[in-house]
Design a protein around this motif. Structure first.
Motif, short mmCIF file in Angstrom:
data_model
loop_
_atom_site.label_atom_id
_atom_site.label_comp_id
_atom_site.label_asym_id
_atom_site.label_seq_id
_atom_site.Cartn_x
_atom_site.Cartn_y
_atom_site.Cartn_z
N GLU A 69 -19.87 9.43 -2.04
CA GLU A 69 -18.77 10.22 -2.60
C GLU A 69 -18.19 9.51 -3.80
N ASP A 70 -17.77 8.29 -3.60
CA ASP A 70 -17.15 7.49 -4.65
C ASP A 70 -17.56 6.04 -4.48
N ARG A 83 -18.06 8.41 -9.52
CA ARG A 83 -18.31 9.57 -8.65
C ARG A 83 -19.64 10.22 -9.00
N ALA A 106 -5.41 7.81 -4.48
CA ALA A 106 -5.76 8.99 -3.68
C ALA A 106 -5.72 10.26 -4.53
N LEU A 107 -4.69 10.38 -5.34
CA LEU A 107 -4.58 11.55 -6.21
C LEU A 107 -5.67 11.56 -7.27
N ARG A 109 -8.71 10.29 -6.97
CA ARG A 109 -9.96 10.70 -6.31
C ARG A 109 -10.00 12.21 -6.10
N HIS A 110 -8.88 12.75 -5.67
CA HIS A 110 -8.79 14.20 -5.45
C HIS A 110 -9.00 14.95 -6.78
N SER A 111 -8.35 14.49 -7.83
CA SER A 111 -8.46 15.14 -9.14
C SER A 111 -9.87 15.04 -9.70
N ARG A 113 -12.62 14.81 -7.97
CA ARG A 113 -13.43 15.72 -7.15
C ARG A 113 -13.30 17.15 -7.69
N LYS A 114 -12.07 17.52 -8.10
CA LYS A 114 -11.84 18.86 -8.65
C LYS A 114 -12.58 19.02 -9.99
N SER A 117 -16.19 19.62 -9.31
CA SER A 117 -16.50 20.95 -8.78
C SER A 117 -16.50 22.02 -9.87
#
Length: 121
Positions: A69-70, A83, A106-107, A109-111, A113-114, A117
């Motif tokens: 994932e990362d 990533r 954390a934010l 990583r989430h961003s 990922r977006k 996508s």
């Protein structure tokens, strides 16, 4: 979203110092944004291809059938987030360098990922 827009989105993440889209088979960057005199993104991106290749080899050699994932590299003042792109179906990864004092990991990583996508290569 195209490469340029994806890199701009990555650079909008709090604390972003630089972002790149890299082909880890060739070591070539498809696009870079940010960086500066203390962060040569082209060189860092090319160097991180070895990190991705090594981890891929390790997973294969231990027989672990899973995807990365990362990959996170923590430095005294920075985070470096790698990533690999599963959505692109090839050998690409997003690379994001962050100022550790101005970012939320954390934010970020989430961003990232977006961004992955929505990226179309």
């Amino acid at each position: 979203m195209n490469i340029e827009t994806a890199l701009k989105e990555a650079m909008s993440i709090d604390g972003a110092l630089g972002a790149a889209l890299v082909d880890y088979e060739s070591g070539m960057s498809l696009g870079v944004l940010g960086g500066g005199p203390h962060l040569d993104l082209e060189l860092a991106a090319a160097g991180n291809t070895e990190v991705v290749r090594a981890k891929q080899r390790t997973l294969k050699s231990i027989g672990l059938d899973d995807e990365i994932e990362d990959i996170l590299i923590t430095l005294g003042g920075q985070y470096h987030l790698i990533r690999p792109l599963t959505s692109a179906g090839g050998s690409l990864f997003l690379y994001l360098a962050l100022d550790r004092s101005r970012s939320n990991l954390a934010l970020a990583r989430h961003s990232l990922r977006k961004v992955e996508s929505e990226l179309e290569v």
